[in-house]
Design a protein around this motif. Structure first.
Motif, mmCIF file in Angstrom:
data_model
loop_
_atom_site.group_PDB
_atom_site.id
_atom_site.type_symbol
_atom_site.label_atom_id
_atom_site.label_comp_id
_atom_site.label_asym_id
_atom_site.label_seq_id
_atom_site.Cartn_x
_atom_site.Cartn_y
_atom_site.Cartn_z
ATOM 1 N N GLY A 37 0.825 -1.218 0.000
ATOM 2 C CA GLY A 37 0.000 0.000 0.000
ATOM 3 C C GLY A 37 0.848 1.253 0.000
ATOM 4 N N PRO A 38 0.894 1.912 1.098
ATOM 5 C CA PRO A 38 0.277 1.572 2.382
ATOM 6 C C PRO A 38 -1.195 1.977 2.487
ATOM 7 C CG PRO A 38 1.603 3.532 2.660
ATOM 8 C CD PRO A 38 1.765 3.083 1.224
ATOM 9 N N TYR A 39 -1.670 2.794 1.529
ATOM 10 C CA TYR A 39 -3.076 3.215 1.563
ATOM 11 C C TYR A 39 -3.772 2.782 0.289
ATOM 12 C CZ TYR A 39 -1.749 5.764 5.688
ATOM 13 O OH TYR A 39 -1.295 6.060 6.943
ATOM 14 N N PHE A 40 -5.102 2.765 0.340
ATOM 15 C CA PHE A 40 -5.890 2.210 -0.754
ATOM 16 C C PHE A 40 -7.043 3.136 -1.103
ATOM 17 C CE2 PHE A 40 -3.894 -1.069 1.728
ATOM 18 C CZ PHE A 40 -3.248 -1.816 0.765
ATOM 19 N N ALA A 59 -7.031 -3.016 6.517
ATOM 20 C CA ALA A 59 -7.210 -2.661 5.104
ATOM 21 C C ALA A 59 -8.330 -1.638 4.925
ATOM 22 C CB ALA A 59 -7.494 -3.920 4.280
ATOM 23 N N VAL A 60 -9.460 -1.844 5.612
ATOM 24 C CA VAL A 60 -10.567 -0.885 5.507
ATOM 25 C C VAL A 60 -10.161 0.445 6.146
ATOM 26 C CG1 VAL A 60 -12.954 -0.411 6.214
ATOM 27 C CG2 VAL A 60 -12.342 -2.662 5.304
ATOM 28 N N SER A 61 -9.454 0.391 7.255
ATOM 29 C CA SER A 61 -8.972 1.609 7.895
ATOM 30 C C SER A 61 -8.125 2.434 6.934
ATOM 31 C CB SER A 61 -8.154 1.262 9.145
ATOM 32 O OG SER A 61 -7.685 2.423 9.790
ATOM 33 N N ARG A 62 -7.392 1.756 6.057
ATOM 34 C CA ARG A 62 -6.477 2.430 5.119
ATOM 35 C C ARG A 62 -7.125 2.743 3.770
ATOM 36 N NH1 ARG A 62 -0.566 1.234 6.191
ATOM 37 N NH2 ARG A 62 -0.458 0.410 8.293
ATOM 38 N N GLY A 63 -8.438 2.585 3.655
ATOM 39 C CA GLY A 63 -9.118 3.054 2.453
ATOM 40 C C GLY A 63 -9.814 2.014 1.610
ATOM 41 N N CYS A 64 -9.694 0.731 1.933
ATOM 42 C CA CYS A 64 -10.425 -0.277 1.169
ATOM 43 C C CYS A 64 -11.923 -0.112 1.427
ATOM 44 C CB CYS A 64 -9.964 -1.684 1.539
ATOM 45 S SG CYS A 64 -8.301 -2.053 0.931
ATOM 46 N N GLU A 65 -12.710 -0.368 0.400
ATOM 47 C CA GLU A 65 -14.147 -0.113 0.477
ATOM 48 C C GLU A 65 -14.907 -1.194 1.239
ATOM 49 O OE1 GLU A 65 -17.969 0.289 -2.530
ATOM 50 O OE2 GLU A 65 -15.960 0.338 -3.350
ATOM 51 N N LYS A 66 -14.519 -2.455 1.029
ATOM 52 C CA LYS A 66 -15.294 -3.578 1.565
ATOM 53 C C LYS A 66 -14.351 -4.724 1.884
ATOM 54 C CE LYS A 66 -19.336 -5.867 2.022
ATOM 55 N NZ LYS A 66 -20.240 -5.593 3.094
ATOM 56 N N ALA A 67 -14.629 -5.417 2.985
ATOM 57 C CA ALA A 67 -13.829 -6.587 3.352
ATOM 58 C C ALA A 67 -14.753 -7.756 3.668
ATOM 59 C CB ALA A 67 -12.940 -6.284 4.552
ATOM 60 N N TYR A 68 -14.386 -8.924 3.177
ATOM 61 C CA TYR A 68 -15.097 -10.170 3.438
ATOM 62 C C TYR A 68 -14.221 -11.020 4.348
ATOM 63 C CZ TYR A 68 -18.312 -8.803 -0.203
ATOM 64 O OH TYR A 68 -19.248 -8.120 -0.936
ATOM 65 N N CYS A 69 -14.743 -11.355 5.520
ATOM 66 C CA CYS A 69 -13.995 -12.103 6.531
ATOM 67 C C CYS A 69 -14.645 -13.468 6.733
ATOM 68 C CB CYS A 69 -14.002 -11.349 7.853
ATOM 69 S SG CYS A 69 -13.322 -9.688 7.771
ATOM 70 N N PHE A 70 -13.831 -14.508 6.629
ATOM 71 C CA PHE A 70 -14.321 -15.879 6.826
ATOM 72 C C PHE A 70 -13.464 -16.575 7.873
ATOM 73 C CE2 PHE A 70 -15.546 -14.717 2.572
ATOM 74 C CZ PHE A 70 -16.842 -15.187 2.476
ATOM 75 N N ASP A 71 -14.108 -17.375 8.677
ATOM 76 C CA ASP A 71 -13.395 -18.254 9.591
ATOM 77 C C ASP A 71 -14.315 -19.438 9.863
ATOM 78 O OD1 ASP A 71 -10.686 -17.616 11.443
ATOM 79 O OD2 ASP A 71 -11.922 -19.313 12.080
ATOM 80 N N ASN A 72 -13.726 -20.542 10.302
ATOM 81 C CA ASN A 72 -14.484 -21.776 10.505
ATOM 82 C C ASN A 72 -14.833 -22.010 11.967
ATOM 83 O OD1 ASN A 72 -15.758 -23.972 9.327
ATOM 84 N ND2 ASN A 72 -14.019 -25.334 9.655
ATOM 85 N N HIS A 73 -14.485 -21.053 12.843
ATOM 86 C CA HIS A 73 -14.683 -21.249 14.280
ATOM 87 C C HIS A 73 -15.622 -20.193 14.850
ATOM 88 C CE1 HIS A 73 -11.560 -24.286 14.255
ATOM 89 N NE2 HIS A 73 -10.841 -23.458 13.537
ATOM 90 N N ASN A 142 -9.502 -9.604 -9.351
ATOM 91 C CA ASN A 142 -9.508 -8.521 -10.321
ATOM 92 C C ASN A 142 -8.120 -8.344 -10.915
ATOM 93 O OD1 ASN A 142 -12.216 -7.616 -10.183
ATOM 94 N ND2 ASN A 142 -11.787 -6.567 -8.252
ATOM 95 N N GLU A 143 -8.050 -7.635 -12.023
ATOM 96 C CA GLU A 143 -6.766 -7.308 -12.629
ATOM 97 C C GLU A 143 -5.928 -6.540 -11.608
ATOM 98 O OE1 GLU A 143 -5.153 -5.363 -16.804
ATOM 99 O OE2 GLU A 143 -7.173 -4.911 -16.113
ATOM 100 N N PHE A 144 -4.642 -6.832 -11.558
ATOM 101 C CA PHE A 144 -3.684 -6.208 -10.638
ATOM 102 C C PHE A 144 -3.887 -6.622 -9.180
ATOM 103 C CE2 PHE A 144 -4.366 -2.996 -14.061
ATOM 104 C CZ PHE A 144 -3.194 -3.273 -14.759
ATOM 105 N N ALA A 145 -4.655 -7.681 -8.931
ATOM 106 C CA ALA A 145 -4.870 -8.157 -7.560
ATOM 107 C C ALA A 145 -3.554 -8.597 -6.934
ATOM 108 C CB ALA A 145 -5.861 -9.318 -7.557
ATOM 109 N N LYS A 146 -3.490 -8.453 -5.616
ATOM 110 C CA LYS A 146 -2.348 -8.940 -4.835
ATOM 111 C C LYS A 146 -2.857 -9.953 -3.826
ATOM 112 C CE LYS A 146 0.506 -4.897 -5.391
ATOM 113 N NZ LYS A 146 0.911 -3.613 -4.819
#
Length: 191
Positions: A37-40, A59-73, A142-146
């Motif tokens: 980044g450091p910002y998005f 990531a959202v704090s630094r400017g990402c619009e949406k985050a999807y969080c998954f865990d199995n517990h 998406n294109e340019f994804a990391k």
């Protein structure tokens, strides 16, 4: 553990007690975001083994619009939701209790694509290559994804996983961070 930078800077985050999770330390998290980044600006993030939600929240704090969080517990999901509540921006997050493979299938069904992916599975259960291959085959990037992979330092990930190319590898004590990006000029569903 705290949010290092951005809109939520300084907020302390909760983590699960015990040895079942390894929250990414603030030092490693800071280094990761300095490398990617450091910002998005409006990127969409996938945190596939979310644990505490630490990386997605940063990531959202630094400017990402949406985050999807998954865990199995269940306990992890509860902690993720608590931490997201601290941000006062819960609409920017989707949290689901699912294992990684089911999550990827669900995301495909929803037509969601990502600009940034965090993969930090339990060290004993790492199948990062297979999950990256599945993401690519489902067209989730998406294109340019990391793609940021956090592993035990003994793990050697390949320089290429289909059309993702390794751009950075860094060791931090017992932890290794490997960052991939999509190759330019290569179609998303080509290998």
């Amino acid at each position: 553990m705290r949010v290092i930078a951005g809109d939520f800077k300084g907020r302390k985050l909760n983590s699960l007690s015990g040895d079942n999770t390894r929250p990414t330390s603030d030092k490693i998290k800071g280094s990761i975001f300095n490398m990617i980044g450091p910002y998005f600006e409006d990127e969409v993030v996938l945190d596939l083994f979310s644990g505490s939600g630490n990386l997605a929240i940063e990531a959202v704090s630094r400017g990402c619009e949406k985050a999807y969080c998954f865990d199995n517990h269940f306990k992890a999901i509860s902690i993720i939701k608590e931490n997201i509540g601290l941000t006062k921006k819960s609409e920017a997050f989707t949290v689901k209790k699912m294992d990684a493979d089911k999550a990827l299938d669900w995301l495909k069904g929803e037509g969601i694509r990502f600009d940034l992916v965090f993969l930090d599975p339990p060290y004993a259960k790492q199948v990062i290559e297979k999950q990256v291959e599945k993401m690519l085959s489902l067209g989730l990037l998406n294109e340019f994804a990391k793609v940021v992979c956090e592993t035990d330092k003994q793990v050697e990930l390949p320089e290429r996983i289909l059309n993702l190319e390794q751009i950075k590898v860094q060791d931090y004590g017992t932890t290794k961070v490997t960052i991939y990006k999509l190759l330019e000029g290569v179609g998303l569903d080509e290998s």
